[in-house]
Design an enzyme around this catalytic site. Structure first.
Site, PDB file in Angstrom:
ATOM      1  N   ALA A 166      -4.698   8.328  40.979  1.00 14.87           N
ATOM      2  CA  ALA A 166      -4.786   8.680  42.489  1.00 14.87           C
ATOM      3  C   ALA A 166      -6.084   8.851  43.048  1.00 14.87           C
ATOM      4  O   ALA A 166      -6.406   8.947  44.128  1.00 14.87           O
ATOM      5  CB  ALA A 166      -3.748  10.136  42.312  1.00 14.87           C
ATOM      6  N   ASN A 173      -5.832  11.357  33.002  1.00 16.89           N
ATOM      7  CA  ASN A 173      -4.948  11.086  32.206  1.00 16.89           C
ATOM      8  C   ASN A 173      -4.477   9.720  32.398  1.00 16.89           C
ATOM      9  O   ASN A 173      -3.889   8.961  31.556  1.00 16.89           O
ATOM     10  CB  ASN A 173      -3.868  11.958  32.376  1.00 16.89           C
ATOM     11  CG  ASN A 173      -2.829  11.805  31.312  1.00 16.89           C
ATOM     12  OD1 ASN A 173      -3.312  12.231  29.875  1.00 16.89           O
ATOM     13  ND2 ASN A 173      -1.448  11.694  31.468  1.00 16.89           N
ATOM     14  N   GLY A 213       0.757   2.625  32.101  1.00 20.60           N
ATOM     15  CA  GLY A 213       0.468   1.568  33.314  1.00 20.60           C
ATOM     16  C   GLY A 213       1.613   0.990  33.884  1.00 20.60           C
ATOM     17  O   GLY A 213       1.564   0.302  34.692  1.00 20.60           O
ATOM     18  N   ARG A 239      14.925   9.547  31.271  1.00 20.33           N
ATOM     19  CA  ARG A 239      14.219  10.412  30.343  1.00 20.33           C
ATOM     20  C   ARG A 239      14.757  11.687  29.874  1.00 20.33           C
ATOM     21  O   ARG A 239      14.896  12.124  28.689  1.00 20.33           O
ATOM     22  CB  ARG A 239      12.721  10.377  30.822  1.00 20.33           C
ATOM     23  CG  ARG A 239      12.061   9.045  30.686  1.00 20.33           C
ATOM     24  CD  ARG A 239      10.637   9.222  31.153  1.00 20.33           C
ATOM     25  NE  ARG A 239      10.001   8.098  30.909  1.00 20.33           N
ATOM     26  CZ  ARG A 239       8.756   7.804  31.367  1.00 20.33           C
ATOM     27  NH1 ARG A 239       8.060   8.735  32.136  1.00 20.33           N
ATOM     28  NH2 ARG A 239       8.099   6.637  31.224  1.00 20.33           N
ATOM     29  N   GLU A 241       0.138  13.767  39.973  1.00 19.81           N
ATOM     30  CA  GLU A 241       0.934  14.573  39.492  1.00 19.81           C
ATOM     31  C   GLU A 241       0.929  15.875  40.011  1.00 19.81           C
ATOM     32  O   GLU A 241       1.618  16.959  39.805  1.00 19.81           O
ATOM     33  CB  GLU A 241       0.713  14.521  37.773  1.00 19.81           C
ATOM     34  CG  GLU A 241       1.817  15.065  36.989  1.00 19.81           C
ATOM     35  CD  GLU A 241       1.494  14.878  35.679  1.00 19.81           C
ATOM     36  OE1 GLU A 241       2.199  15.575  34.817  1.00 19.81           O
ATOM     37  OE2 GLU A 241       0.634  13.987  35.325  1.00 19.81           O
TER      38      GLU A 241
END
Length: 514
Positions: free
Chosen positions: A59, A86, A92, A342, A477
């Site tokens: 980002a 991070n 990726g 997840r 994030e």
């Protein structure tokens, strides 16, 4: 690994929420006739630029490049002693809809399907408008990073491999050759070409705002110790147009994540790079930023308790999910679809009370995963075993139930229909029937924090009065609410790159205050 707990959503700790609201209110009210920082001290600027980007992962680099291309002078800072954030440790994987690889392989996809999958994973808590932007811009952004030089893993037919990915209703995820480092590498190269360099070991300490709440710049500590975040020199940098926060999440901040979910203590490792902590988020909160979804913290299901941190095992475990089985050690039975999202996967694993066992025969592993297999075996997080009997003996699994379960699963593979859990069986999957078998213990680790500062459609940070904070943008994030309760795998790369570019473009287009 310590006692596992229930992963259901919890309310923000009441006292912490009240204290945080008080801090934010004081920060929003603090001011003086000139610029203010902290408790209202006047600022004398040491340096200046148009746009300051805080953070240098996907980002951050995307924002900086976009802002520069929008004719802004740009500075990039990062608290670590090297760039990449991070992202440099990420896999990726990139979820892209309506792409040329999909068209080339006869796969029909849509923006609506992409958004629907994100909402299902996020339990409909997502910012739908933001999800749609990600879906709509995923292909053009994938084309952009591909044009910068990212290469993508290919299948046996020489075509870009479209992965079966947990929670996705279609084949739309692509894996970069060289993982997240490859994407960071081309972004760094582009930034360098533009004359942009990351100023490392520079810690954001305060956002400077005027009496009307506009962000005027930042106060940083330059030359800090990366480990202790201490030392260095205080410097005030004027941002004539805007500041962009691209500072990532707080998965590695045990104290902070435990305030939001007490079960996520030090017994659960984090997959994140050192430094995935909450300092920048605290700075934003002290300046009146509204936060959302801080108690939604995602665990990664493709981790091993026998491998430190992110480690190596995830590469092989993740590759085995589509074509292998994961069983409870106590029963030898499957208990969840290996390709669910997840949250559902991690909830099921932890509810089982101990690490589960993944079994996949080596012939079912894609070529890229085989590159990691011997390394995983060498470090002791994966075993190559010649028979089901030996697997049962080594891990103390009931033999007959295990044999029956694998035989049943193999009928699903042959018919391409999972009658028990609805797993989407890949077309090229083979029965789990030919040794050697690759076996790994599976146990989640803290991976991604869905919560952060609230942003609007223009990536402006929203304050506690639900108004945009002029001169402050956020992407990646650190921006909360986009993914709801659970981020759909391979959507983070899209989120960071897409919203990073948008934040940079909008920051560059901001009206200069000086």
């Amino acid at each position: 690994m310590g006692e596992a707990g229930n992963l259901s959503r919890r309310n923000f700790i009441k006292n912490g929420a009240v204290a945080g609201a008080g801090l934010m209110g004081l920060a929003a009210l603090a001011g003086c006739s000139k610029a203010s920082a902290g408790q209202g001290a006047a600022v004398s600027w040491d340096e200046e630029t148009d746009v300051i980007v805080v953070g240098s992962g996907y980002a951050g680099f995307a924002a900086a490049i976009a802002a520069f291309e929008g004719d802004a002078e740009v500075r990039i800072i990062d608290k670590r002693d090297s760039d990449g954030g991070n992202s440099i440790k990420a896999d990726g994987d990139f979820a892209v809809c309506c792409s040329s690889p999909q068209a080339d392989q006869g796969i029909k996809d849509s923006v609506d399907d992409y958004v629907h999958d994100m909402l299902v994973a996020g339990l409909d808590l997502n910012d739908v408008e933001k999800c749609r932007v990600i879906a709509e811009k995923s292909n053009e952004t994938w084309e952009w990073v591909s044009g910068l030089g990212v290469q993508w893993v290919k299948n046996d037919q020489g075509k870009i491999d479209l992965l079966p990915y947990g929670g996705h209703s279609n084949y739309r995820t692509m894996k970069p050759e060289g993982a997240g480092q490859a994407i960071v590498g081309v972004l760094r190269d582009k930034a360098t070409e533009l004359g942009l360099k990351v100023e490392c070991r520079t810690l954001l300490k305060e956002l400077v705002r005027d009496e009307n709440g506009r962000v005027l710049g930042i106060v940083v500590q330059k030359g800090i110790n990366e480990t202790t975040l201490t030392g260095g020199k205080s410097v005030a940098i004027k941002a004539k147009k805007a500041v962009v926060l691209a500072t990532g999440g707080f998965s590695g901040d045990v104290a902070w994540r435990m305030k939001h979910d007490p079960k996520l203590d030090e017994s659960l490792e984090s997959t994140n790079r050192f430094g995935a902590t909450s300092e920048a988020l605290q700075v934003a909160m002290r300046s009146g930023a509204l936060t959302v979804h801080l108690d939604w913290i995602q665990l990664g299901p493709w981790c091993s308790p026998d491998d430190g941190g992110f480690g190596l095992a995830w590469t092989y475990i993740d590759a085995g999910f589509p074509r292998g089985v994961v069983v409870a050690r106590q029963t030898g039975k499957r208990f969840v679809s290996e390709l669910t999202d997840r949250k559902r996967y991690c909830d099921a694993i932890v509810a089982n009370g101990e690490p589960s066992i993944q079994i996949v025969d080596q012939r079912n592993l894609p070529t890229w995963a085989l590159e990691y297999l011997d390394q995983c075996i060498e470090v002791g997080c994966t075993w190559r075993i010649d028979s089901i009997e030996e697997i049962a003996q080594k891990f103390d699994i009931p033999l007959e139930p295990l044999k029956e379960e694998i035989a049943r699963y193999n009928t699903f593979v042959e018919n391409k229909v999972d009658e028990d859990f609805g797993k989407k069986i890949p077309a090229n999957a083979l029965p789990v029937a030919e040794p050697p078998y690759c076996v790994t213990r599976v146990w989640p680790k803290v991976h991604h924090t869905m919560g952060g500062v609230k942003t609007d459609a223009e990536n402006r940070v929203i304050d506690v009065s639900l108004n945009p904070i002029e001169g402050l943008y956020a992407a990646g994030e650190v921006a909360g609410g986009i993914h709801g309760a659970c981020r759909l795998g391979s959507c983070a790369t899209a989120d960071c790159l897409i919203n990073g570019r948008l934040a940079g473009q909008n920051a560059a287009a901001s009206e200069s205050w000086s």
